[in-house]
Design a protein around this motif. Structure first.
Motif, PDB file in Angstrom:
ATOM      1  N   ASP A 182       0.866  -1.086  -0.149  1.00  0.00           N
ATOM      2  CA  ASP A 182      -0.223  -0.002  -0.088  1.00  0.00           C
ATOM      3  C   ASP A 182       0.732   1.184   0.009  1.00  0.00           C
ATOM      4  O   ASP A 182       1.887   1.248   0.755  1.00  0.00           O
ATOM      5  CB  ASP A 182      -0.838   0.174   1.237  1.00  0.00           C
ATOM      6  CG  ASP A 182      -1.978   1.211   1.174  1.00  0.00           C
ATOM      7  OD1 ASP A 182      -1.806   1.951   0.419  1.00  0.00           O
ATOM      8  OD2 ASP A 182      -2.830   0.892   2.017  1.00  0.00           O
ATOM      9  N   LEU A 183       0.501   2.144  -0.766  1.00  0.00           N
ATOM     10  CA  LEU A 183       1.381   3.466  -1.028  1.00  0.00           C
ATOM     11  C   LEU A 183       1.589   4.106   0.433  1.00  0.00           C
ATOM     12  O   LEU A 183       2.676   4.814   0.615  1.00  0.00           O
ATOM     13  CB  LEU A 183       0.888   4.393  -1.820  1.00  0.00           C
ATOM     14  CG  LEU A 183       1.045   3.985  -3.317  1.00  0.00           C
ATOM     15  CD1 LEU A 183       0.071   4.995  -4.251  1.00  0.00           C
ATOM     16  CD2 LEU A 183       2.181   3.850  -3.777  1.00  0.00           C
ATOM     17  N   GLU A 184       0.516   4.133   1.479  1.00  0.00           N
ATOM     18  CA  GLU A 184       0.790   4.810   2.840  1.00  0.00           C
ATOM     19  C   GLU A 184       1.729   4.005   3.681  1.00  0.00           C
ATOM     20  O   GLU A 184       2.076   4.601   4.455  1.00  0.00           O
ATOM     21  CB  GLU A 184      -0.702   4.277   3.456  1.00  0.00           C
ATOM     22  CG  GLU A 184      -1.862   5.144   2.991  1.00  0.00           C
ATOM     23  CD  GLU A 184      -3.107   4.976   3.416  1.00  0.00           C
ATOM     24  OE1 GLU A 184      -3.263   4.229   4.551  1.00  0.00           O
ATOM     25  OE2 GLU A 184      -4.045   5.554   3.043  1.00  0.00           O
ATOM     26  N   ILE A 185       2.180   2.831   3.281  1.00  0.00           N
ATOM     27  CA  ILE A 185       3.254   2.300   4.110  1.00  0.00           C
ATOM     28  C   ILE A 185       4.711   2.092   3.212  1.00  0.00           C
ATOM     29  O   ILE A 185       5.729   1.762   3.831  1.00  0.00           O
ATOM     30  CB  ILE A 185       2.823   0.912   4.612  1.00  0.00           C
ATOM     31  CG1 ILE A 185       2.456   0.023   3.655  1.00  0.00           C
ATOM     32  CG2 ILE A 185       1.828   1.122   5.683  1.00  0.00           C
ATOM     33  CD1 ILE A 185       2.272  -1.364   4.211  1.00  0.00           C
ATOM     34  N   LEU A 186       4.509   2.178   1.902  1.00  0.00           N
ATOM     35  CA  LEU A 186       5.615   2.182   1.109  1.00  0.00           C
ATOM     36  C   LEU A 186       6.771   2.793   1.514  1.00  0.00           C
ATOM     37  O   LEU A 186       7.938   2.673   1.388  1.00  0.00           O
ATOM     38  CB  LEU A 186       5.197   2.466  -0.265  1.00  0.00           C
ATOM     39  CG  LEU A 186       6.420   2.240  -1.545  1.00  0.00           C
ATOM     40  CD1 LEU A 186       6.655   0.872  -1.606  1.00  0.00           C
ATOM     41  CD2 LEU A 186       5.754   2.592  -2.748  1.00  0.00           C
ATOM     42  N   ALA A 187       6.778   3.986   1.958  1.00  0.00           N
ATOM     43  CA  ALA A 187       7.807   4.938   2.147  1.00  0.00           C
ATOM     44  C   ALA A 187       8.459   4.467   3.619  1.00  0.00           C
ATOM     45  O   ALA A 187       9.745   5.063   4.065  1.00  0.00           O
ATOM     46  CB  ALA A 187       7.154   6.504   2.505  1.00  0.00           C
ATOM     47  N   GLU A 188       7.990   3.618   4.347  1.00  0.00           N
ATOM     48  CA  GLU A 188       8.361   3.139   5.703  1.00  0.00           C
ATOM     49  C   GLU A 188       9.308   2.062   5.361  1.00  0.00           C
ATOM     50  O   GLU A 188       9.342   0.949   5.730  1.00  0.00           O
ATOM     51  CB  GLU A 188       7.351   2.886   6.681  1.00  0.00           C
ATOM     52  CG  GLU A 188       6.293   3.879   7.138  1.00  0.00           C
ATOM     53  CD  GLU A 188       5.444   3.213   7.830  1.00  0.00           C
ATOM     54  OE1 GLU A 188       5.703   2.736   8.990  1.00  0.00           O
ATOM     55  OE2 GLU A 188       4.029   3.473   7.713  1.00  0.00           O
ATOM     56  N   LYS A 189      10.274   2.269   4.655  1.00  0.00           N
ATOM     57  CA  LYS A 189      11.506   1.539   4.016  1.00  0.00           C
ATOM     58  C   LYS A 189      12.118   0.652   5.311  1.00  0.00           C
ATOM     59  O   LYS A 189      12.518  -0.504   5.132  1.00  0.00           O
ATOM     60  CB  LYS A 189      12.736   2.096   3.419  1.00  0.00           C
ATOM     61  CG  LYS A 189      12.133   2.844   2.123  1.00  0.00           C
ATOM     62  CD  LYS A 189      13.128   3.591   1.464  1.00  0.00           C
ATOM     63  CE  LYS A 189      12.623   3.901   0.114  1.00  0.00           C
ATOM     64  NZ  LYS A 189      13.769   4.834  -0.657  1.00  0.00           N
ATOM     65  N   GLU A 190      12.177   1.005   6.569  1.00  0.00           N
ATOM     66  CA  GLU A 190      12.863   0.436   7.469  1.00  0.00           C
ATOM     67  C   GLU A 190      11.846  -0.654   7.967  1.00  0.00           C
ATOM     68  O   GLU A 190      12.480  -1.501   8.763  1.00  0.00           O
ATOM     69  CB  GLU A 190      13.239   1.196   9.120  1.00  0.00           C
ATOM     70  CG  GLU A 190      12.019   1.812   9.512  1.00  0.00           C
ATOM     71  CD  GLU A 190      11.214   2.958   8.975  1.00  0.00           C
ATOM     72  OE1 GLU A 190       9.894   3.242   9.452  1.00  0.00           O
ATOM     73  OE2 GLU A 190      11.831   3.608   7.985  1.00  0.00           O
ATOM     74  N   GLY A 191      10.586  -0.660   7.586  1.00  0.00           N
ATOM     75  CA  GLY A 191       9.605  -2.017   7.915  1.00  0.00           C
ATOM     76  C   GLY A 191       9.865  -2.669   6.845  1.00  0.00           C
ATOM     77  O   GLY A 191       9.076  -3.622   6.900  1.00  0.00           O
ATOM     78  N   HIS A 192      10.486  -2.599   5.650  1.00  0.00           N
ATOM     79  CA  HIS A 192      10.313  -3.401   4.410  1.00  0.00           C
ATOM     80  C   HIS A 192      10.544  -4.965   4.871  1.00  0.00           C
ATOM     81  O   HIS A 192       9.735  -5.847   4.437  1.00  0.00           O
ATOM     82  CB  HIS A 192      11.183  -3.020   3.647  1.00  0.00           C
ATOM     83  CG  HIS A 192      10.492  -1.980   2.546  1.00  0.00           C
ATOM     84  ND1 HIS A 192      10.874  -1.525   1.464  1.00  0.00           N
ATOM     85  CD2 HIS A 192       9.327  -1.313   3.034  1.00  0.00           C
ATOM     86  CE1 HIS A 192      10.220  -0.073   1.070  1.00  0.00           C
ATOM     87  NE2 HIS A 192       9.285  -0.302   1.728  1.00  0.00           N
TER      88      HIS A 192
END
Length: 202
Positions: free
Chosen positions: A150-160
């Motif tokens: 989801d684009l809403e969490i895509l930016a949270e790279k530390e959580g990938h």
């Protein structure tokens, strides 16, 4: 707030919140499976619209609703109104077990991870099977791809890394063969391990 809620007034959920919601749903299913062992499918109607979310000072919490109706239904035609109708074993007319709930849980996990709803248009491909797992498997194609997020969490790279592990677990839960799906108590332990990994990486 219903988990399925989208559109105007939608509250964006970050990765930490989504993981917490998933864990709460898993806890609810473990409770149902342990408390109602005599029921072949204790919930039988697990879908995002049957997950209620409420917020307090400690964060977001999930509650399961609309469960336990399967034993009350006398005919297969009535059971077709429940979420378990999407499970491969129901479609094939095979015996239903707790693993049908596990399948439905896996679909909810994929909804939370991808932000997509079964039965909606996925890119230029129409999802006709109401099954996100086929789409995720196609996109990932044995290689981790952030295209599913989801684009809403895509930016949270530390959580990938945690997102990948949760996606892998969701795909195990939606395996076509019920016997290959993990039990919910095992699923919960693995979710807690993923949550702990996320906290250690913060």
């Amino acid at each position: 707030m219903v988990l399925e809620g989208r559109g105007i007034g939608r509250i964006p959920l970050d990765w930490t919140t989504r993981l917490s919601i998933i864990k709460d749903i898993a806890k609810g299913l473990v409770f149902l499976h342990d408390s109602l062992p005599q029921h072949k499918v204790p919930h039988a109607n697990l879908k995002s619209s049957n997950v209620l979310i409420h917020q307090d000072s400690k964060g977001y919490h999930s509650k399961l609703t609309d469960y336990g109706f399967l034993p009350l239904l006398s005919a297969k035609q009535n059971a077709e109104k429940l979420a378990i109708r999407r499970s491969p074993e129901f479609v094939k007319g095979k015996k239903l077990t707790h693993k049908a709930d596990v399948y439905c849980f896996g679909i909810i996990m994929l909804e939370i991870i991808t932000g997509r709803i079964p039965g909606h248009i996925l890119g230029e491909i129409e999802e006709t099977t109401n099954d996100l797992s086929d789409w995720v498997r196609t996109v990932v194609n044995n290689d981790w791809s952030t295209d599913i997020l989801d684009l809403e969490i895509l930016a949270e790279k530390e959580g990938h890394d945690a997102m990948l592990k949760l996606t892998e677990l969701a795909l195990e839960c939606t395996d076509m063969t019920p016997e290959k799906r993990p039990k919910m108590n095992v699923v919960l332990v693995r979710i807690e391990e993923i949550e702990q990994m996320r906290k250690e990486n913060d």
